[in-house]
Design a protein around this motif. Structure first.
Motif, PDB file in Angstrom:
ATOM      1  N   SER A   1       0.827  -1.205   0.000  1.00 57.36           N
ATOM      2  CA  SER A   1       0.000   0.000   0.000  1.00 57.36           C
ATOM      3  C   SER A   1       0.859   1.251   0.000  1.00 57.36           C
ATOM      4  N   CYS A   2       1.901   1.248   0.834  1.00 54.35           N
ATOM      5  CA  CYS A   2       2.799   2.400   0.887  1.00 54.35           C
ATOM      6  C   CYS A   2       3.482   2.613  -0.460  1.00 54.35           C
TER       7      CYS A   2
ATOM      8  N   LEU B   1       1.215   4.196  -3.080  1.00 54.78           N
ATOM      9  CA  LEU B   1       1.042   5.636  -2.914  1.00 54.78           C
ATOM     10  C   LEU B   1       2.288   6.404  -3.334  1.00 54.78           C
ATOM     11  N   MET B   2       3.467   5.855  -3.014  1.00 55.53           N
ATOM     12  CA  MET B   2       4.705   6.557  -3.362  1.00 55.53           C
ATOM     13  C   MET B   2       4.965   6.551  -4.864  1.00 55.53           C
TER      14      MET B   2
ATOM     15  N   ASP C   1       4.370   9.599  -6.928  1.00 51.88           N
ATOM     16  CA  ASP C   1       5.324  10.710  -6.913  1.00 51.88           C
ATOM     17  C   ASP C   1       6.503  10.487  -7.849  1.00 51.88           C
TER      18      ASP C   1
ATOM     19  N   GLU D   1      10.008  12.954   0.541  1.00 50.85           N
ATOM     20  CA  GLU D   1       8.902  11.999   0.447  1.00 50.85           C
ATOM     21  C   GLU D   1       8.244  11.857   1.815  1.00 50.85           C
TER      22      GLU D   1
ATOM     23  N   THR E   1       5.270  10.005   2.419  1.00 52.82           N
ATOM     24  CA  THR E   1       4.348   8.870   2.554  1.00 52.82           C
ATOM     25  C   THR E   1       4.881   7.823   3.523  1.00 52.82           C
ATOM     26  N   LEU E   2       6.134   7.436   3.349  1.00 58.80           N
ATOM     27  CA  LEU E   2       6.682   6.364   4.186  1.00 58.80           C
ATOM     28  C   LEU E   2       6.722   6.759   5.654  1.00 58.80           C
TER      29      LEU E   2
ATOM     30  N   GLN F   1       4.620   8.403   7.344  1.00 58.68           N
ATOM     31  CA  GLN F   1       3.312   8.197   7.967  1.00 58.68           C
ATOM     32  C   GLN F   1       3.138   6.741   8.398  1.00 58.68           C
TER      33      GLN F   1
ATOM     34  N   ARG G   1       5.748  21.755  -1.085  1.00 61.73           N
ATOM     35  CA  ARG G   1       5.724  21.158   0.245  1.00 61.73           C
ATOM     36  C   ARG G   1       5.679  22.232   1.331  1.00 61.73           C
TER      37      ARG G   1
ATOM     38  N   ILE H   1       0.544  15.615   9.861  1.00 62.55           N
ATOM     39  CA  ILE H   1       0.857  14.294   9.314  1.00 62.55           C
ATOM     40  C   ILE H   1       1.468  13.394  10.380  1.00 62.55           C
TER      41      ILE H   1
END
Length: 388
Positions: free
Chosen positions: A37-38, A41-42, A45, A95, A97-98, A100, A139, A153
């Motif tokens: 899943s991660c 999402l990444m 990008d 980045e 996402t990771l 989180q 960002r 986050i």
């Protein structure tokens, strides 16, 4: 005939199912799902990373992100590993996402202290990266925008993980309490059995000692006087040993009834709205007192459960002897609808019944069959005295 290749694939799938029947719901499978899943999402990008000034192409950026996502597979055993990797990706590729997933994992598997420390470290690291050249404007290009993006986050991810950790603790505590309740019920039933042994066997030993003393008095001056005195002394010592063994005896406790007490139990159950039909084999009244108390306890618990879970339903109690086996069957129809209010129950009654029956070398089964709930206790009948 199957083609060789297809046959080989089927064999491989069958072997995989056989060796990993519970894998889909296992923690390792959930970790793999989290990593996938991660990464999914990444991957979104990747085009931006390839265009940025970081010497990465689309392929290399994908490989770097995949390597970072793979660290989530060890998030249970070593949650600090994906956290540190996430900080590296945050400083290098910006980045988010990771990190989180990493913060959630730390709160989830290491608790509140680790979650708070990791969140503070993440915010401090991000703050330092914000003041270095190269922080992307999308960002957040101002400090207030940065704090509005970075802090929520981290705090949200860690808080959700900590909440899940606490929920796990609550479930584990509930499971431990249920296990402790069952253990306590079993222990209390063992004590109850021991008390019944004391009441019943102790009475017989007392009678034996008294009769031996009477015989000794009658044989005074005769050749068997010493034998009767030794017999009386042995009975007294056995009674004292029994008293010392049963250390949990309660003075106010009344003796457990035998089969003669079942009529009162049935009457009490009928007053609560559950009619009872008693079928007692006449030979069963010749059972030893200890076995009769076991029958009484089993029937008592069954009638209580029927009143709780199937109020108003007719209960059939059958007690019979088949050769050297004693069989107790209690059956009641399942209710058409669940009770309006949840019955108050500790959930340990079946464990107590099973312990009582097992202590006498028997077995107990309980479950729903053909629209009815049935409890069957099967145990040795023991030695029956001759008919008077």
């Amino acid at each position: 005939m199957l083609a060789p290749a297809r046959y080989a694939v089927l064999r491989l799938l069958t072997a995989a199912r056989t060796r990993t029947p519970n894998w889909p719901g296992s923690p390792r499978a959930l970790d793999v799902v989290a990593a996938l899943s991660c990464f999914s999402l990444m991957v979104l990008d990747v085009p931006g990373l390839a265009d940025a000034d970081n010497s990465l192409t689309g392929l290399t950026a994908t490989l770097v992100l995949a390597a970072g996502a793979v660290t989530l597979v060890v998030r249970r055993r070593a949650p600090w590993v994906p956290y540190l990797v996430a900080l590296v990706l945050l400083g290098w590729l910006h980045e988010l996402t990771l990190i989180q997933f990493a913060l959630y994992s730390l709160g989830r598997f290491r608790g509140r202290a680790a979650g708070v420390v990791a969140t503070v470290g993440y915010v401090a690291w991000s703050y330092a990266m914000f003041h270095l050249p190269g922080w992307p404007e999308h960002r957040a290009d101002t400090l207030s925008g940065f704090l509005g993006l970075i802090v929520p986050i981290g705090v949200l991810a860690a808080a959700v993980g900590i909440a899940a950790y606490r929920q796990d603790l609550v479930r584990e505590l509930a499971a431990q309490r249920a296990c402790a309740a069952v253990s306590q019920a079993v222990q209390e039933e063992r004590i109850s059995v021991a008390r019944d042994v004391h009441d019943l066997v102790g009475r017989e030993l007392t009678v034996l000692a008294v009769r031996a003393e009477v015989l000794a008095a009658r044989a005074r001056g005769g050749p068997h006087l010493k034998d009767f005195e030794e017999l009386a002394d042995t009975a007294r010592r056995a009674h004292l040993m029994l008293n010392d063994t049963i250390v949990h005896r309660a003075d106010e406790r009344t003796a457990t009834p035998g089969l003669e007490g079942l009529t009162a139990l049935a009457a009490e159950s009928e007053r609560m709205g559950s009619p009872v039909a008693l079928e007692i084999c006449p030979t069963a009244h010749r059972l030893s007192p200890l076995r009769q108390t076991a029958v009484y306890r089993v029937v008592q618990e069954c009638l209580t459960n029927a009143a709780k879970h199937a109020p108003g339903e007719r209960v059939t109690v059958a007690i019979g002897l088949d050769g050297a086996r004693l069989r107790v069957t209690v059956r009641n129809a399942l209710p058409a609808a669940a009770p309006v209010t949840e019955p108050v129950s500790s959930g340990t009654g079946t464990s107590s019944m099973r312990e009582r029956v097992t202590a006498m070398g028997g077995t107990l089964t309980a479950g729903a069959h053909d629209g009815a709930y049935e409890v069957v206790a099967d145990l040795p009948a023991g030695r029956l005295p001759a008919r008077p």
